[in-house]
Design an enzyme around this catalytic site. Structure first.
Site, mmCIF file in Angstrom:
data_model
loop_
_atom_site.group_PDB
_atom_site.id
_atom_site.type_symbol
_atom_site.label_atom_id
_atom_site.label_comp_id
_atom_site.label_asym_id
_atom_site.label_seq_id
_atom_site.Cartn_x
_atom_site.Cartn_y
_atom_site.Cartn_z
ATOM 1 N N SER A 1 1.301 7.428 7.097
ATOM 2 C CA SER A 1 0.209 7.579 6.204
ATOM 3 C C SER A 1 -0.307 6.092 5.519
ATOM 4 O O SER A 1 0.281 4.761 5.193
ATOM 5 C CB SER A 1 -0.438 8.543 5.992
ATOM 6 O OG SER A 1 -1.574 8.610 5.630
ATOM 7 N N ASN A 2 -1.012 6.453 4.658
ATOM 8 C CA ASN A 2 -1.640 4.582 3.872
ATOM 9 C C ASN A 2 -1.707 5.417 2.538
ATOM 10 O O ASN A 2 -2.126 6.771 2.233
ATOM 11 C CB ASN A 2 -1.908 3.652 4.662
ATOM 12 C CG ASN A 2 -3.233 4.334 4.799
ATOM 13 O OD1 ASN A 2 -4.124 4.483 4.026
ATOM 14 N ND2 ASN A 2 -3.478 4.475 6.244
ATOM 15 N N TYR A 3 -1.972 4.850 1.568
ATOM 16 C CA TYR A 3 -2.447 5.258 -0.168
ATOM 17 C C TYR A 3 -4.278 5.588 0.188
ATOM 18 O O TYR A 3 -4.638 6.339 -1.164
ATOM 19 C CB TYR A 3 -2.180 4.771 -0.498
ATOM 20 C CG TYR A 3 -0.714 3.659 -1.338
ATOM 21 C CD1 TYR A 3 0.687 4.998 -1.983
ATOM 22 C CD2 TYR A 3 0.187 2.529 -0.705
ATOM 23 C CE1 TYR A 3 1.237 5.466 -1.944
ATOM 24 C CE2 TYR A 3 1.626 3.159 -1.043
ATOM 25 C CZ TYR A 3 2.177 3.748 -1.640
ATOM 26 O OH TYR A 3 3.316 3.909 -1.841
#
Ligand code: CTP
Length: 417
Positions: A223-225
């Site tokens: 995933s990412n931030y």
């Protein structure tokens, strides 16, 4: 997230016209947004909507009768107390009769005396609604002018089908639009929605938000931030302008903005499926999601165990949701994307705009303080197909959302009737 309605005290005066049937929905919008609502009816309003319905939805008894309210000594100054209590007085629908009373200072029912008792600095929003030629009658127009001079914001009725079967000006705006005006009034602005803002009324806006999660095994994902804040702010701002909004979002603790239909997804493929089901009816598609560009080729059904000192994962490209919308969009549909870049921002963003067939792209610079993922603020540059790029100063994501929608309104077709 806008919390402007949170804890706000709204007096809702409902006078006796057919459009009163829309008021239960308006009360729900206020309550869902965290406001307290006190409904005051005129005697004739009961013919159009029941006090019980409004009492249940507002969680307070509805006030109608001055003398009923004064029956107990503790209630003798009820109108004064309410006038002090309220943050705003909204009258919808305002019949010709109620307009006349408010314009001339009458105080012969609970609605009109509370109106007189309202603190002078509080916003007063009046939504006239009536049938046939009544709205254009000289006396009605004179009373409206008087109310405007007295500091009221009078929102004119809309053109459309009237209860009598006639078509004309007199329709009460939809509850979402009334709500949007109320938000605007509470935010300190007394002017009506401007021409660009009005274009969103009745339009269907689809927003993607947040990060996708691409499963590796039952306990891990890529995933990412991304926090989803920009997408949620856009969904909220569009809903406040009277749009019907669908928000397709990855996992986030953010609360769903009032009136927004939320679809929760996990992976890019799920986001694509949810988006595709909205493509046909979207007037505008805004892709604010941070979609993982790749996903594992295989999802392991059991937890991966560590063994070697190195481990590699085979990834495959994810579908591009925004590009899919851009590729099939009809001339009236508007596509808006975001680009998060670390270098050559404007060139890269322009390239994406053309490649994905967008009308507008919003560039976020990943290197600037206060911009990008998981912060409340953003620095945006808006780029359109003609190559024009406009950079805006650091602002709250809520204001960035309003700025984006204002610019994007240029691509929407004329105001819906
Ligand atoms: N986007 C999308 N689906 C994807 C990837 C991106 O809908 N699979 C959308 C994003 O929501 C954003 C825009 O496309 O509005 C740009 O995304 P970005 O990741 O910046 O660009 P990419 O096209 O993926 O290119 P790159 O990662 O090479 O910068």
């Amino acid at each position: 997230m806008s919390d402007i309605m949170l804890g706000k005290k709204i007096l809702l005066g409902v006078s006796g016209g057919i459009a009163a049937y829309k008021m239960p929905l308006l009360v729900r919008l206020f309550v869902k947004a965290g406001a307290e609502v006190q409904v005051i009816m005129t005697a004739r309003t009961k013919q159009f909507v029941t006090p019980d319905t409004l009492a249940v939805l507002s969680k307070r008894p509805v006030l109608t009768d001055v003398f009923g309210a004064f029956a107990q000594p503790s209630h003798w100054a009820e109108h004064i107390r309410l006038g002090e209590w309220a943050d705003m007085f909204l009258v919808a629908p305002a019949t010709a009769n109620t307009l006349a009373k408010l314009a001339h200072g009458f105080g012969d029912d609970m609605l009109s005396i509370v109106y007189l008792a309202l603190r002078p600095n509080k916003p007063r929003l009046v939504f006239p609604a009536m049938d046939g030629e009544m709205f254009t009658a000289a006396s009605v127009q004179r009373n409206i002018e008087q109310l405007v001079q007295d500091g009221c914001t009078v929102i004119p009725p809309e053109h459309g089908d009237l209860a009598s079967g006639l078509v004309g000006v007199g329709r009460l705006p939809e509850p979402e639009t009334i709500f949007a005006h109320a938000v605007k009034a509470l935010a300190g602005s007394t002017d009506a929605l401007d021409e660009d803002e009005q274009k969103y009324r009745g339009k269907h806006i689809v927003v993607t938000a947040g990060a996708t999660r691409e499963k590796i095994d039952p306990v891990r994902f890529i995933s990412n931030y991304s926090s989803g804040k920009m997408g949620f702010a856009l969904a909220e701002a569009a809903a406040q302008l009277g749009a019907t909004v669908t928000l397709i979002t990855g996992k986030t603790p953010l609360a769903t903005p009032p009136t927004v239909a939320r679809i929760n997804i996990e992976s890019a493929e799920e986001m694509l499926r949810a988006a595709e089901s909205e493509f046909a009816r979207a007037d505008m598609f805004i892709a604010a999601a941070a979609v993982a560009d790749y996903r594992p080729v295989e999802v392991q059904s059991e937890k991966l165990k560590k063994s070697d000192s190195e481990f590699s994962l085979r990834l495959i490209k994810n579908p591009d949701i925004l590009a899919a919308f851009g590729a099939q969009k009809k001339p009236h549909q508007v596509a808006i994307g975001f680009a998060l870049e670390t270098h050559n921002g404007i060139e890269n963003a322009k390239e994406k705009l053309l490649k994905k067939n967008l009308d507008m792209i919003v560039l976020n610079s990943a290197n600037e303080a206060g911009a990008g993922f998981d912060v409340e603020t953003n620095i945006i540059t808006i780029i359109t197909r003609d190559g024009f790029a406009e950079k805006f100063p650091l602002m709250h994501k809520r204001n960035a959302a309003k700025t984006i929608l204002k610019k994007a309104a240029a691509f929407l077709s004329a105001i819906a009737s």
